[in-house]
Design an enzyme around this catalytic site. Structure first.
Site, mmCIF file in Angstrom:
data_model
loop_
_atom_site.group_PDB
_atom_site.id
_atom_site.type_symbol
_atom_site.label_atom_id
_atom_site.label_comp_id
_atom_site.label_asym_id
_atom_site.label_seq_id
_atom_site.Cartn_x
_atom_site.Cartn_y
_atom_site.Cartn_z
ATOM 1 N N HIS A 1 0.843 -1.338 0.062
ATOM 2 C CA HIS A 1 0.309 0.069 0.073
ATOM 3 C C HIS A 1 0.869 1.263 -0.053
ATOM 4 O O HIS A 1 0.567 2.057 -0.909
ATOM 5 C CB HIS A 1 -0.952 0.089 1.204
ATOM 6 C CG HIS A 1 -1.840 1.099 1.257
ATOM 7 N ND1 HIS A 1 -3.166 1.003 1.522
ATOM 8 C CD2 HIS A 1 -1.636 2.168 1.286
ATOM 9 C CE1 HIS A 1 -3.754 1.878 1.479
ATOM 10 N NE2 HIS A 1 -3.216 3.015 1.600
ATOM 11 N N GLU A 2 1.782 1.433 0.932
ATOM 12 C CA GLU A 2 2.724 2.605 0.991
ATOM 13 C C GLU A 2 3.682 2.704 -0.150
ATOM 14 O O GLU A 2 4.030 3.693 -0.640
ATOM 15 C CB GLU A 2 3.784 2.382 2.330
ATOM 16 C CG GLU A 2 2.875 2.493 3.524
ATOM 17 C CD GLU A 2 1.815 3.581 3.721
ATOM 18 O OE1 GLU A 2 2.306 4.597 3.197
ATOM 19 O OE2 GLU A 2 0.818 3.427 4.096
ATOM 20 N N HIS B 1 1.847 4.340 -3.073
ATOM 21 C CA HIS B 1 2.022 5.840 -2.878
ATOM 22 C C HIS B 1 3.364 6.449 -3.244
ATOM 23 O O HIS B 1 3.385 7.275 -3.750
ATOM 24 C CB HIS B 1 1.790 6.236 -1.368
ATOM 25 C CG HIS B 1 0.230 6.237 -0.895
ATOM 26 N ND1 HIS B 1 -0.842 6.797 -1.450
ATOM 27 C CD2 HIS B 1 -0.492 5.506 0.054
ATOM 28 C CE1 HIS B 1 -1.927 6.456 -0.921
ATOM 29 N NE2 HIS B 1 -1.600 5.632 0.051
ATOM 30 N N ASP C 1 -6.183 8.331 3.046
ATOM 31 C CA ASP C 1 -6.375 8.617 1.858
ATOM 32 C C ASP C 1 -7.507 9.352 1.308
ATOM 33 O O ASP C 1 -7.441 10.034 0.378
ATOM 34 C CB ASP C 1 -6.134 7.400 1.200
ATOM 35 C CG ASP C 1 -4.832 6.639 1.446
ATOM 36 O OD1 ASP C 1 -3.823 7.504 1.595
ATOM 37 O OD2 ASP C 1 -4.952 5.547 1.184
#
Length: 405
Positions: free
Chosen positions: A67-68, A71, A166
């Site tokens: 997930h990170e 980004h 988010d």
């Protein structure tokens, strides 16, 4: 959130874990190995439940990391520096040094995280279906099913329109596009995040009052984090707007007192430290070229018997590790690079790398306190893509962006 253990680099992004991640691992392993899995799949040996719990916890952390990373990769695509990723108690932090210059880029960087979590949920869901369809161990299928559900829940939670989640970034991008004012949009998203955090705290106390259980404490902890992160983000947004247009030359102290790398600690103390009220001494060579940065804290680490033999160049912060700027560079750009710098100082150099000025925490504090009084140099707050983040936001949970899991 700082890393306690560095794991290396992935796609060029430094990745680490904070010690607090052990708490979430322990909670997941205990809850799955001694609660959920034995209840759903009885009759198996204890080691099987424990193994499944450990594997599930590690795969969940891998999902957070993915997930990170999503980004971070998207941010780098849009020209934003990524200082690193840290996994911790409430999920993950992708530290972005800078901000998007358009609402579209803001939306892409924010939205890719939840999309990645949904994709992870789909992958784990397919794994569950395959194991179940081909007669694999029910416990293994259940583990994949759990990971599929929890990743979808993570995506949905992060899409709540409240910064620093988010969804708050998505809200900011939408309001930025609607209003044409990034500062106003960021403040509105931060206030929504603070309101949501207070709501979680209230819900947590209600659950504790009615004896629902441990979940109430978790909601309070998460709510406090969101309130703090959202408040810090609003403050940082306003500060970044007030400093817009300020140059490094406007902040620096000119003609700082300097020393030579070949001087000894004893010579510096006798010549400068005891005669001037300074805590920072840039090192330059005979031509004035910057060689490193020395502070009183570094001097104090040298044992007294070694003062006469220790060169300043041997204990100073090396020049490449000190944030550097040209006089006309925007101070907000430099401030983003100063975040996490070893000594919290920066230097201003000319084209030949000769020292022009020094920027210390005192200089920054003075600029912040007086920026609105500089009538001769009005710095108008930005309204759109010309805003560059002065600080990494302390929460996005992901972008000093923490991500609540």
């Amino acid at each position: 959130m700082r890393s306690s253990v560095h794991l290396g680099r992935i796609f060029g992004v430094p990745v680490g874990i904070n010690w607090s991640v052990l708490v979430i691992i322990a909670i997941l392993v205990f809850g799955l190995a001694f609660g959920r899995f034995p209840f759903d799949y009885p009759g198996l040996p204890s080691w099987a439940y424990l193994l499944a719990g450990v594997v599930a916890a590690l795969l969940f952390l891998g999902s957070l990391l993915a997930h990170e990373l999503a980004h971070a990769v998207m941010a780098k695509r849009h020209g934003i520096e990524v200082a690193g990723i840290t996994l911790w108690l409430l999920g993950g932090v992708a530290e972005l040094r800078g901000e998007s210059r358009t609402p579209a880029a803001d939306l892409k960087i924010a939205g890719i995280g939840p999309l990645t979590s949904i994709a992870a949920g789909v992958v784990f869901g397919i794994a569950w279906w395959l194991v179940d369809s081909f007669g694999g161990p029910p416990l293994l299928a259940g583990m994949f099913g759990y990971l599929a559900v929890v990743n979808v829940i993570l995506a949905v939670f992060n899409l709540i329109p409240a910064a620093p989640l988010d969804g708050g970034r998505v809200l900011r991008a939408a309001l930025w596009r609607l209003w044409g004012d990034r500062v106003r949009a960021a403040v509105a998203a931060a206030r929504a995040g603070r309101a949501f955090g207070y709501g979680l705290i209230t819900l947590g106390f209600i659950e504790i009052f009615f004896g629902v259980g441990f979940q109430g404490l978790w909601l309070i902890l998460l709510g406090l984090f969101l309130v703090h992160a959202a408040s810090a983000e609003e403050q940082q947004t306003r500060l970044g707007a007030s400093l817009h247009g300020v140059r490094a030359a406007d902040v620096m102290s000119e003609h700082p007192i300097v020393a030579h790398p070949d001087e000894t600690v004893a010579e510096l103390i006798d010549r400068l430290v005891l005669r001037h009220r300074m805590s920072t001494y840039p090192l330059v060579d005979e031509r004035g070229v910057f060689q490193g940065l020395l502070t009183l804290n570094r001097i104090r680490q040298v044992p007294r018997p070694a003062w006469t033999t220790t060169r300043l160049g041997d204990i100073a912060c090396p020049a490449p590790e000190v944030p550097q700027a040209r006089p006309d560079e925007l101070f907000t750009d430099l401030l983003a690079r100063m975040n996490g710098a070893p000594d919290g100082r920066a230097v201003v150099l000319d084209a030949e790398h000769r020292l022009i000025g020094l920027i210390t925490p005192r200089d920054i504090s003075h600029m912040i306190q007086t920026v609105d009084l500089r009538s001769a140099h009005p710095y108008h707050a930005p309204r759109g893509a010309d805003l560059t983040g002065a600080f990494p936001p302390s929460g996005d949970t992901g972008h000093d962006h923490p991500r609540a899991a």
